[in-house]
Design a protein around this motif. Structure first.
Motif, PDB file in Angstrom:
ATOM      1  N   PRO A 292       0.752  -1.355   0.003  1.00  0.00           N
ATOM      2  CA  PRO A 292      -0.101   0.040  -0.025  1.00  0.00           C
ATOM      3  C   PRO A 292       1.040   1.143  -0.178  1.00  0.00           C
ATOM      4  O   PRO A 292       1.974   1.171   0.165  1.00  0.00           O
ATOM      5  CB  PRO A 292      -0.767  -0.146   1.243  1.00  0.00           C
ATOM      6  N   ALA A 293       0.247   2.305  -0.392  1.00  0.00           N
ATOM      7  CA  ALA A 293       0.834   3.849  -0.371  1.00  0.00           C
ATOM      8  C   ALA A 293       0.126   4.317   1.269  1.00  0.00           C
ATOM      9  O   ALA A 293      -0.259   3.570   1.949  1.00  0.00           O
ATOM     10  CB  ALA A 293       0.633   4.589  -1.526  1.00  0.00           C
ATOM     11  N   TYR A 294      -0.105   5.711   1.123  1.00  0.00           N
ATOM     12  CA  TYR A 294      -0.635   6.113   2.406  1.00  0.00           C
ATOM     13  C   TYR A 294      -2.087   5.661   2.465  1.00  0.00           C
ATOM     14  O   TYR A 294      -2.725   5.664   1.530  1.00  0.00           O
ATOM     15  CB  TYR A 294      -0.551   7.500   2.200  1.00  0.00           C
ATOM     16  N   THR A 295      -2.310   5.168   3.603  1.00  0.00           N
ATOM     17  CA  THR A 295      -3.677   4.698   3.730  1.00  0.00           C
ATOM     18  C   THR A 295      -4.471   5.285   5.014  1.00  0.00           C
ATOM     19  O   THR A 295      -3.470   5.184   6.061  1.00  0.00           O
ATOM     20  CB  THR A 295      -3.469   3.279   4.084  1.00  0.00           C
ATOM     21  N   LYS A 296      -5.465   5.777   5.129  1.00  0.00           N
ATOM     22  CA  LYS A 296      -5.998   6.697   6.261  1.00  0.00           C
ATOM     23  C   LYS A 296      -6.569   5.408   7.077  1.00  0.00           C
ATOM     24  O   LYS A 296      -7.608   4.762   6.963  1.00  0.00           O
ATOM     25  CB  LYS A 296      -7.240   7.241   5.676  1.00  0.00           C
ATOM     26  N   THR A 297      -5.937   5.170   8.065  1.00  0.00           N
ATOM     27  CA  THR A 297      -6.239   4.150   9.202  1.00  0.00           C
ATOM     28  C   THR A 297      -5.905   4.798  10.491  1.00  0.00           C
ATOM     29  O   THR A 297      -4.970   5.754  10.717  1.00  0.00           O
ATOM     30  CB  THR A 297      -5.417   2.845   8.882  1.00  0.00           C
TER      31      THR A 297
ATOM     32  N   GLY B 283      -4.081   3.361  -6.307  1.00  0.00           N
ATOM     33  CA  GLY B 283      -3.651   4.118  -7.659  1.00  0.00           C
ATOM     34  C   GLY B 283      -2.149   4.682  -7.502  1.00  0.00           C
ATOM     35  O   GLY B 283      -1.225   4.381  -8.286  1.00  0.00           O
ATOM     36  N   LEU B 284      -2.029   5.300  -6.159  1.00  0.00           N
ATOM     37  CA  LEU B 284      -0.734   5.966  -5.874  1.00  0.00           C
ATOM     38  C   LEU B 284       0.483   4.846  -5.942  1.00  0.00           C
ATOM     39  O   LEU B 284       1.436   5.114  -6.449  1.00  0.00           O
ATOM     40  CB  LEU B 284      -0.679   6.821  -4.535  1.00  0.00           C
ATOM     41  N   ALA B 285       0.226   3.825  -5.033  1.00  0.00           N
ATOM     42  CA  ALA B 285       1.081   2.643  -4.921  1.00  0.00           C
ATOM     43  C   ALA B 285       1.462   2.401  -6.197  1.00  0.00           C
ATOM     44  O   ALA B 285       2.676   2.164  -6.693  1.00  0.00           O
ATOM     45  CB  ALA B 285       0.502   1.661  -4.336  1.00  0.00           C
ATOM     46  N   ALA B 286       0.632   1.959  -7.223  1.00  0.00           N
ATOM     47  CA  ALA B 286       0.818   1.548  -8.645  1.00  0.00           C
ATOM     48  C   ALA B 286       1.689   2.516  -9.561  1.00  0.00           C
ATOM     49  O   ALA B 286       2.831   2.243 -10.007  1.00  0.00           O
ATOM     50  CB  ALA B 286      -0.325   1.196  -9.408  1.00  0.00           C
ATOM     51  N   ARG B 287       1.554   3.822  -9.253  1.00  0.00           N
ATOM     52  CA  ARG B 287       2.283   4.958  -9.873  1.00  0.00           C
ATOM     53  C   ARG B 287       3.722   5.082  -9.293  1.00  0.00           C
ATOM     54  O   ARG B 287       4.641   5.130 -10.133  1.00  0.00           O
ATOM     55  CB  ARG B 287       1.524   6.337  -9.964  1.00  0.00           C
ATOM     56  N   LEU B 288       3.772   4.710  -8.052  1.00  0.00           N
ATOM     57  CA  LEU B 288       5.156   4.920  -7.343  1.00  0.00           C
ATOM     58  C   LEU B 288       5.880   3.690  -8.017  1.00  0.00           C
ATOM     59  O   LEU B 288       7.299   3.737  -8.207  1.00  0.00           O
ATOM     60  CB  LEU B 288       4.786   5.080  -5.884  1.00  0.00           C
ATOM     61  N   ARG B 289       5.462   2.364  -7.978  1.00  0.00           N
ATOM     62  CA  ARG B 289       6.109   1.321  -8.302  1.00  0.00           C
ATOM     63  C   ARG B 289       6.625   1.483  -9.735  1.00  0.00           C
ATOM     64  O   ARG B 289       7.597   0.907 -10.298  1.00  0.00           O
ATOM     65  CB  ARG B 289       5.103   0.068  -8.321  1.00  0.00           C
ATOM     66  N   LEU B 290       5.717   1.974 -10.853  1.00  0.00           N
ATOM     67  CA  LEU B 290       6.108   2.159 -12.033  1.00  0.00           C
ATOM     68  C   LEU B 290       7.200   3.287 -12.279  1.00  0.00           C
ATOM     69  O   LEU B 290       8.124   3.425 -12.876  1.00  0.00           O
ATOM     70  CB  LEU B 290       4.896   2.738 -12.726  1.00  0.00           C
TER      71      LEU B 290
END
Length: 268
Positions: A174-179, A240-247
């Motif tokens: 995950p990237a930032y996750t609101k928990t 979405g953010l996690a996918a972009r950062l991995r790319l």
């Protein structure tokens, strides 16, 4: 098809709770864990007391599930904690050891306790909740990032070792996750005046980013996808953010990533 048995650590709130609920909705018989065990309120899954930093507690919880169900098909290693944004040298060695004992060695303890049963039954899946910080280090989050890097290496090595028994090991990133996790970060225990200004600025910036962060259900859906995949991947980004950062991490030049991180975090 027989009901599959899942064991999810850190399931009292946040990503662990969302994951346990999602697995239960999908038909798994789920046992969640927390240090406090069962709490008030109705849940779609059972709760067990478990401290991932205790060998005895880990063995007792796994033995309990085995007595009740006779098998464990899925282990989700989620329990963990972080330190509020701070310089790496602002945490004592004791605090550094503590975060590794939970975030990394907790994963190792749980995995070692479950694997003999998975090998005996001829299959199973271990899903480790990692982070984008497992492949993209974060300034002023060095210790937490280090634990997630360790999980990445451990999980991939483990996956190669276990395939002959029908067992797969997967990381969800995950990237930032609101928990509630983000509202209960530990303060560094060796603060230095030299970092006071940037520490305050980083906390403010992280707060801004968290306002638009995705919720834990995004991670839970990714865990379910990884749990059900016939041919699971080694890694699944969550959101979405996690996918972009991995790319970006895969294809962008190192200098571009370096300057992008500093720009995003507003570091001089």
């Amino acid at each position: 098809m027989n009901t599959k048995i899942a064991l999810v650590t850190g399931a009292s709130s946040g990503i662990g709770e969302a994951t346990a609920k999602r697995l239960a909705q999908a038909g798994f018989k789920v046992y969640g864990t927390s240090r406090r065990g069962a709490q008030a309120g109705r849940r779609a899954y059972e709760m067990l007391a478990l401290d991932v930093t205790s060998d005895a507690s880990v063995q007792e919880a796994v033995a309990c599930v085995m007595r009740l169900e006779g098998r464990i098909d899925l282990l989700v290693n989620n329990a963990g904690f972080g330190v509020a944004p701070a310089g790496a040298e602002e945490s004592s060695i004791a605090q550094a050891q503590s975060i590794f004992d939970t975030n990394f060695f907790g994963v190792v303890r749980m995995t070692r306790a479950v694997l003999p049963h998975m090998r005996a039954q001829g299959g199973g899946r271990v899903i480790n909740i990692g982070s984008v910080l497992g492949f993209l280090p974060m300034p002023y989050g060095a210790l937490y990032a280090a634990t997630k890097h360790a999980i990445e290496g451990y999980s991939e090595s483990l996956d190669h070792e276990l395939r002959n028994w029908g067992i797969r090991s997967v990381v969800v990133e995950p990237a930032y996750t609101k928990t509630p996790f983000d509202a209960n970060l530990l303060e560094p225990d060796a603060k230095l005046e030299a970092y006071r200004e940037v520490r305050t600025a980083m906390a403010r910036r992280i707060g801004e980013v968290m306002e638009g962060a995705e919720g834990p259900d995004v991670v839970a859906d990714t865990v379910l996808k990884a749990a059900l995949a016939v041919r699971p991947k080694l890694r699944y980004t969550a959101g979405g953010l996690a996918a972009r950062l991995r790319l970006l991490r895969t294809f962008a030049p190192a200098g571009v990533m370096d300057s992008g991180i500093r720009k995003d975090l507003r570091l001089a």
